[in-house]
Design a protein around this motif. Structure first.
Motif, PDB file in Angstrom:
ATOM      1  N   UNK A  83       0.916  -1.082  -0.134  1.00 34.81           N
ATOM      2  CA  UNK A  83      -0.114  -0.045   0.047  1.00 34.81           C
ATOM      3  C   UNK A  83       0.816   1.242   0.042  1.00 34.81           C
ATOM      4  N   UNK A  84       1.826   1.203   0.742  1.00 31.81           N
ATOM      5  CA  UNK A  84       2.906   2.206   0.849  1.00 31.81           C
ATOM      6  C   UNK A  84       3.859   2.432  -0.242  1.00 31.81           C
ATOM      7  N   UNK A  85       3.868   1.515  -1.293  1.00 32.35           N
ATOM      8  CA  UNK A  85       4.713   1.591  -2.402  1.00 32.35           C
ATOM      9  C   UNK A  85       4.441   2.568  -3.411  1.00 32.35           C
ATOM     10  N   UNK A  86       5.146   3.415  -4.187  1.00 30.50           N
ATOM     11  CA  UNK A  86       4.752   4.328  -5.144  1.00 30.50           C
ATOM     12  C   UNK A  86       3.880   3.431  -6.027  1.00 30.50           C
ATOM     13  N   UNK A  87       2.812   3.983  -6.895  1.00 34.09           N
ATOM     14  CA  UNK A  87       2.126   3.189  -7.862  1.00 34.09           C
ATOM     15  C   UNK A  87       3.027   2.448  -8.914  1.00 34.09           C
ATOM     16  N   UNK A  88       4.011   3.293  -9.497  1.00 39.73           N
ATOM     17  CA  UNK A  88       4.692   2.644 -10.447  1.00 39.73           C
ATOM     18  C   UNK A  88       5.648   1.558 -10.028  1.00 39.73           C
ATOM     19  N   UNK A  89       6.225   1.607  -8.715  1.00 38.04           N
ATOM     20  CA  UNK A  89       7.025   0.664  -8.270  1.00 38.04           C
ATOM     21  C   UNK A  89       5.987  -0.664  -7.765  1.00 38.04           C
ATOM     22  N   UNK A  90       4.901  -0.203  -7.327  1.00 34.12           N
ATOM     23  CA  UNK A  90       4.074  -1.432  -7.245  1.00 34.12           C
ATOM     24  C   UNK A  90       3.422  -2.042  -8.511  1.00 34.12           C
ATOM     25  N   UNK A  91       3.295  -1.199  -9.490  1.00 38.77           N
ATOM     26  CA  UNK A  91       3.072  -1.978 -10.638  1.00 38.77           C
ATOM     27  C   UNK A  91       3.951  -3.130 -11.335  1.00 38.77           C
ATOM     28  N   UNK A  92       5.407  -2.243 -11.188  1.00 40.64           N
ATOM     29  CA  UNK A  92       6.679  -3.373 -11.494  1.00 40.64           C
ATOM     30  C   UNK A  92       6.618  -4.613 -10.843  1.00 40.64           C
ATOM     31  N   UNK A  93       6.243  -4.439  -9.576  1.00 44.82           N
ATOM     32  CA  UNK A  93       6.115  -5.657  -8.625  1.00 44.82           C
ATOM     33  C   UNK A  93       5.334  -6.498  -9.109  1.00 44.82           C
ATOM     34  N   UNK A  94       4.132  -6.060  -9.133  1.00 43.37           N
ATOM     35  CA  UNK A  94       2.813  -7.022  -9.568  1.00 43.37           C
ATOM     36  C   UNK A  94       3.152  -7.579 -11.256  1.00 43.37           C
ATOM     37  N   UNK A  95       3.927  -7.041 -11.888  1.00 45.01           N
ATOM     38  CA  UNK A  95       4.297  -7.591 -12.917  1.00 45.01           C
ATOM     39  C   UNK A  95       5.181  -8.846 -12.945  1.00 45.01           C
ATOM     40  N   UNK A  96       5.796  -8.927 -11.851  1.00 41.96           N
ATOM     41  CA  UNK A  96       6.653 -10.188 -11.585  1.00 41.96           C
ATOM     42  C   UNK A  96       6.093 -11.129 -10.778  1.00 41.96           C
ATOM     43  N   UNK A  97       4.935 -10.807 -10.025  1.00 44.27           N
ATOM     44  CA  UNK A  97       4.306 -11.742  -8.893  1.00 44.27           C
ATOM     45  C   UNK A  97       3.300 -12.581  -9.749  1.00 44.27           C
TER      46      UNK A  97
END
Length: 449
Positions: A83-97
């Motif tokens: 939740x506290x991650x920046x949206x772009x970093x969160x989207x990058x993480x979700x790409x890999x999960x």
């Protein structure tokens, strides 16, 4: 960079001291330290971080370590971190999960963060929309400077950057931009619209990320607004994202030139290295069948003139190197926007002029080497070797320029014309030309001993 001295001072055996030390380090250094720990110890070290340090350090962890921690932490801790991650970093993480994990995390995010993440994930990979953040400072035209500063202090504390504020109308159409410096050094009662600049450098969501990096570099920007097709402000791209883009693109180009698949890292597991490299190696072996096929019909010629076996590797290595030099310079020029396919004739002319001088020097060197190694009755080979070396050099600089330019014109990645591929083409051409000329000389002038 986490120094070896600092790393050695972090003792996992003394958890109380380690907790104190980790929470006093920069988040990027904490991320580096945890990523270098054995897998079983990473979660232990991460749990020692205080709340704010954990949130900051999490973004600096490699994606595979982030995924590992997500699987080892309680759901409530994971949701809070994400939740506290920046949206772009969160989207990058979700790409890999895995898709199942992403779905579960999305459902537990706040509606605002879920919408921000879904918006970014909705854009194609490699575009401005996919790497932008939706955390930016937006101001209305009617505000005064004093009102704008108050808004930034009260409402925009968590934005990714406040160096620029973007002025929009009621439809969120981007109108102008104002810097924090301007706001700080302007009287409070002055209207924003009177000091903001309407000359806004911006990109659209579908703009390729490499183009975004070039534009930001050209105009020395630390943030770039991103608009949709209706010119509505939807996000910004910050300088840290551009550095990541440039590193990613440079890494990809270097790996392709060397015949290595993308995403391989120095510390990748052996099975990953094999999987990334083997297809290229098998492909290169297939290409070298062409070079070998060019030599095969001339086995009798090589047997008749043994010095050819000594000279031919020089052709292979020198011609390939000349081609890669021209190829690398051309791809680099295309990559940084220094040249375009329209400049093909200009670049080719420059390479050919430089190639003439290079060809002459290599021709003389090749002749001298051939004279040293050849037996007295084989010294005539030096003339053919010198002539073919000069010709192969000119062909090499031409291919090194024309091939990437042609790929760029076809909207393909110029780095696809990798070093091994150019080397193989030059080997085939050089061997075929050299051995054919030797064969003709043997037949016409009866030079065989």
């Amino acid at each position: 960079m986490l120094t070896q001295e600092v790393r050695n001072s972090l003792d996992l055996a003394d958890l109380n001291q380690l907790k104190c030390d980790l929470n006093n380090l920069q988040p990027v250094d904490v991320g580096e330290y945890i990523s270098l720990l054995p897998e079983k110890q990473r979660a232990i070290a991460f749990r020692l971080l205080n709340k704010s340090q954990a949130i900051d350090a999490f973004e600096y962890l490699p994606t595979e370590v982030q995924e590992e921690l997500i699987n080892s932490l309680h759901d409530a801790q994971v949701v809070h971190l994400v939740e506290e991650m920046s949206p772009d970093e969160r989207a990058y993480l979700f790409d890999e999960l895995p898709a199942g994990v992403v779905k579960r995390l999305l459902q537990q995010l706040s509606p605002e963060q879920r919408q921000a993440t879904a918006t970014i994930l909705g854009y194609p990979e490699g575009t401005a929309g996919r790497v932008m953040t939706t955390e930016y400072v937006r101001l209305r035209q009617g505000l005064t400077v004093g009102e704008a500063l108050t808004k930034i202090r009260l409402q925009d504390e968590d934005k990714e950057t406040i160096y620029y504020a973007y002025v929009t109308d009621d439809n969120r159409t981007l109108v102008s931009v104002v810097s924090l410096r301007q706001l700080l050094f302007t009287f409070p009662d002055v209207l924003i619209k009177d000091i903001a600049s309407s000359h806004v450098v911006k990109v659209r969501t579908e703009t390729l990320q490499e183009e975004v990096a070039r534009i930001m570099q050209r105009y020395d920007l630390i943030a770039m607004p991103v608009v949709d097709r209706e010119d509505r402000l939807v996000g910004i791209i910050t300088i840290d994202d551009v550095i990541d883009i440039l590193e990613e693109e440079a890494t990809e180009d270097i790996q392709k030139l060397a015949g290595v698949s993308g995403d391989e890292e120095a510390l990748s597991p052996p099975h990953v290295t094999i999987r990334k490299r083997l297809p290229w190696l098998l492909g290169i072996m297939g290409l070298y069948i062409g070079a070998a096929s060019a030599i095969a019909p001339f086995q009798q010629v090589i047997a008749a003139v043994p010095v050819l076996a000594v000279i031919m590797p020089i052709f292979s290595n020198t011609g390939g190197t000349v081609g890669i030099q021209a190829l690398t310079v051309t791809i680099r020029g295309l990559g940084v926007g220094e040249v375009t396919p329209k400049d093909t004739a200009k670049i080719l002319r420059k390479e050919l002029l430089a190639g003439l001088g290079t060809a002459l020097a290599l021709c003389i060197t090749m002749m001298l080497l051939s004279l040293i190694w050849a037996k007295p009755h084989e010294r005539w080979v030096a003339l053919v070797a010198g002539a073919v070396m000069a010709t192969n050099t000119m062909v090499a600089v031409s291919l090194g320029t024309l091939l990437p330019m042609g790929l760029q014109r076809l909207k393909l990645d110029p780095a696809l014309m990798s070093g091994p591929l150019v080397t193989t083409l030059l080997d085939t051409i050089g061997f075929l030309t050299f051995l054919s000329m030797i064969s003709i000389a043997l037949k016409v002038f009866n030079l065989q001993s």
